[in-house]
Every structure is written in C-alpha cells, then in structure tokens.
Write an enzyme that holds these catalytic residues in place. Structure first.
Site, mmCIF file in Angstrom:
data_model
loop_
_atom_site.group_PDB
_atom_site.id
_atom_site.type_symbol
_atom_site.label_atom_id
_atom_site.label_comp_id
_atom_site.label_asym_id
_atom_site.label_seq_id
_atom_site.Cartn_x
_atom_site.Cartn_y
_atom_site.Cartn_z
ATOM 1 N N ASP A 159 0.842 -1.197 0.000
ATOM 2 C CA ASP A 159 0.000 0.000 0.000
ATOM 3 C C ASP A 159 0.876 1.246 0.000
ATOM 4 O OD1 ASP A 159 0.751 0.400 2.703
ATOM 5 O OD2 ASP A 159 -0.852 -0.940 3.346
ATOM 6 N N LYS A 187 -4.713 3.657 -1.256
ATOM 7 C CA LYS A 187 -5.675 4.639 -1.733
ATOM 8 C C LYS A 187 -5.092 5.370 -2.939
ATOM 9 C CE LYS A 187 -8.755 7.872 0.617
ATOM 10 N NZ LYS A 187 -8.943 8.582 1.891
ATOM 11 N N MET A 191 1.082 9.148 12.918
ATOM 12 C CA MET A 191 -0.077 9.736 12.210
ATOM 13 C C MET A 191 -0.612 10.890 13.054
ATOM 14 S SD MET A 191 -1.704 6.042 11.232
ATOM 15 C CE MET A 191 -1.089 5.383 12.806
#
Lengths: 234, 234
Positions: free
Chosen positions: A33, A54, A166
């Site tokens: 990913d 994504k 994050m």
C-alpha cells in the site's frame, strides 16, 4: 506456501532489513500500500505487484477486501509478501491480517521492520531514551478510529516520552488533551517525511506547536528528550 | 570523518538494515559490545574491531572509557562505527555517546535498527498493537540505574501494552509494582533470546509469571495483545 508480513521500514529504502530483501527476491506476489517506499518493490523482480492503497478518485480497499486478496493469493502461490511501511504490527492492522490467514490454515511468517516511531527520531539524532531524562516512552496513534464509541486513547500517558504516529490530522485536539497532563512548556519535535529527501524538522512546545504549519505524514515527539536533541544541534 | 552510531537489530543477523551493512563494509574501525550479534562483524572486512563489552573476569569498560575510545578513534579515522544491539537510542546510552562526540566537534550520523522491544514480538507473531485491543504501548527498561536517588520508572503506565527490555533481573520487584495498577490475570508473554535459534516463549499472567524459570536476555510483554498471540497459536 507462506504469506510473509514484512515491514519495509520508515521510508529510506536502505532502512529495510536484509531478511526482507531476501524474501522479496523470491516472492511470487507482493501486496503493498501507499506506506511502503516504492523503490523497495524493485527487489521483487519475479513478482506480480498488487496495490491495495488509496489512489485519488479511486475506491479505497477495505480491510475485509485486503484480507480476501491475501487469502486468495496465499492459497495460490508459494511466496506471498504483504509489505507494510515501518513494522507490520505497529498500527498496521497486521494482526487482523495474521488472524484472517491463520483462521484459513495458511502459514504466516513475520519480518519486523524499523518502525518510523523510533527510526525517524534516531535518524536525526533525537534519542527517545536518555540517561537521567527518559527511561520510558509511549508510542500511540494520533488517529484513533473515529467510529469507536469508547475512546481507548486517553492521553494521560505517564511515560517520559510520548511519540505519536499519524499525528498531524488531529494534532490540535490531541495536544489539547495532552496539556491536561503536561505543561505547555513541554518540548515538542515534529518530523515530516522522516528519513526521506524532503524531511523537515520543527521544534516547538506543547503550547505553540499547533500554531506551526505542519504537513502530513509527520511524527510527533513530546518530552525532555527534545532538549537533548537541541543540545546536539548547537 | 564521521562516527556512525548503528543499530544492529534484535539478534538474527539478517535483521540488520542494508544501510548498516553498507557502512560496515567501508568501516576503518568498529567499536562493539556484547549486544551485537558477532556474525554481523563479518561485513566489516577492512576494519579494526574494538570490543568494549563485558567479559568474564575482565574489567568492564565504563561509559566514560567508551566515550574516550570513540573520541580517539573519531579523530583518527574516516569511518568509525559504533555498533549497538537493537536501535542505538533505545536504552543504549547512544545519546551520551552522541553528545560526547558532538562536544568535541566530531561528525556523528545515526542509523536506526530494529529494536528488540518491537522486533522480537513481531517476529513471533505477537502484535504490540491490535484494533480494539491496543492503541498504545509503552517501552521501558526493567533495569533502572540502581544508584538513582529518585526512581523515574514508576510502573503506573496507562498504555494498553507494556514492553520491558532487560526485564529478567528485577522481574519480581517490577511485577509487584505493576500489580498495583493491573490485575493479576493480565496476560504476560516472555521471549528469551528473541530471533535467535535458542528463542523460547513463555506465556503466563502477572500473578504467575514470577513462578516460571526465565533466563536472560528476555523481553517481557504485558497486556491483552498476548491474547491475540494465543489466538494465532491455536
């Protein structure tokens, strides 16, 4: 037939392990990913590459869909690699993928990677522990699942250093919570794009950090170890 | 002229990074101690090897003596490697070595390694974070400097998972403290000699773990993530 959950490290393609490279070289398929540095895929010379991250305008694969792809590939090939940024079990949902595979009787092996949470501060010279300053550190996600009814991240961590992965999207809310437990003067270091050519370091404190412009992805380090780093900069 | 503080990883010689190997290959001198896997030294084909760890019956080098060796070597050679087990800044006193070198104007660079604290549980399939189970973990030394007047390690960590490095020597005292804050049924996993051929895993709980025979070196993981690991074992 084995599925390998592999950590690709924090970003710099040379921060992958020898073991990961050896397995990538014999992989039949690599499922990756957006967090993995794409240069690393060059080691997988004989593999089919399946992207499950994504892409702008495209459908984002759910965890169930990713698990399904892992199961299909794991039943079809001898060497399947599931490549993840950092370490596969540090906020990577690797545990869920492991259980999905094991429940179907598929062999899984695990290759740890350098997690950004430690590798990024280390690479700039910021020690997450330091004699007389920090004998403990907590690593936490800044991006707790917002659908959760009861919040598990409570920000009252008593370890000397707090490291937030994050950490950008909800920095304002999270810092507000942390200031219930720590002084506004507590030093903060934010490292954007750690170990990559566009790395940027911002030094501030809890009271001021949310006034700074910070881009994602970034790691947030809170505590007096940031003072040790500042000493090293002088 | 550069001194590289390099993390050698948790034990398995293939869990070193490509970057570390590249620098070892061009090293003039490698200063190492007992925590580094000695197989890794084979990459340093052109280097003088200086051992600064403990040997039975021999004098143990103090941190000041090690710093002095680093300074001497750093002023003499182009590529000096200070090799440490795990990551150089996770309880490795790397911060002190960094400051000693920088204070003398010597260039220092930092190559992160896979810390045992994360790499060892990952390699056996024990996820230190897991959706719905653990969104945070604290890494702490089990071996706080005993000369310290005021203890910095207080064991009231609120993170979901606690990981103790160098956890064997004072396990009994530390578990007693932890049980002030956590239930005696809290799952515990101890991993001896992680990632090495003689690796051994012990599963228990806080109330019973001190009755088990555990050998050093070992990593201690406390929390419900141990249940996820047990699920994977079935």
């Amino acid at each position: 037939m084995v599925v390998y959950l592999i950590g690709a490290g924090p970003g710099d393609p040379d921060l992958i392990t020898l073991k990961a490279v050896k397995i990538l070289k014999k992989a039949d398929v690599v499922i990756y990913d957006r967090l993995a540095n794409e240069e690393i895929l060059a080691y997988a010379t004989d593999a089919e590459l399946i992207y499950v991250g994504k892409k702008a305008g495209e459908h984002y694969k759910s965890q169930d869909e990713i698990n399904q792809i892992l199961l299909e590939q794991g039943k079809k090939h001898n060497v399947v690699v599931r490549l993840k940024g950092g370490d596969p079990f540090v906020f990577g949902r690797g545990g869920e993928e492991m259980l999905a595979l094991i429940n179907e009787g598929i062999n899984v092996e695990f290759i740890p990677g350098v997690t950004s949470a430690i590798g990024v501060p280390t690479s700039v010279g910021l020690p997450v522990t330091h004699r007389g300053v920090a004998t403990s550190f907590t690593i936490v996600t800044g991006h707790e699942d917002p659908t959760k009814k009861e919040k598990q991240v409570k920000w009252d961590y008593t370890a000397d250093t707090i490291i937030i992965l994050m950490g950008v999207g909800r920095l304002k809310d999270n810092v507000k919570e942390i200031m219930k437990y720590r002084d506004s003067e507590t030093p903060v270091c934010v490292i954007e794009n750690g170990t990559l050519p566009n790395e940027r370091v911002v030094i501030s404190n809890l009271g001021d950090i949310t006034k700074k412009k910070i881009n994602t992805p970034a790691l947030v380090i809170i505590g007096n170890v940031v003072k040790v780093y500042k000493k090293a900069l002088k």
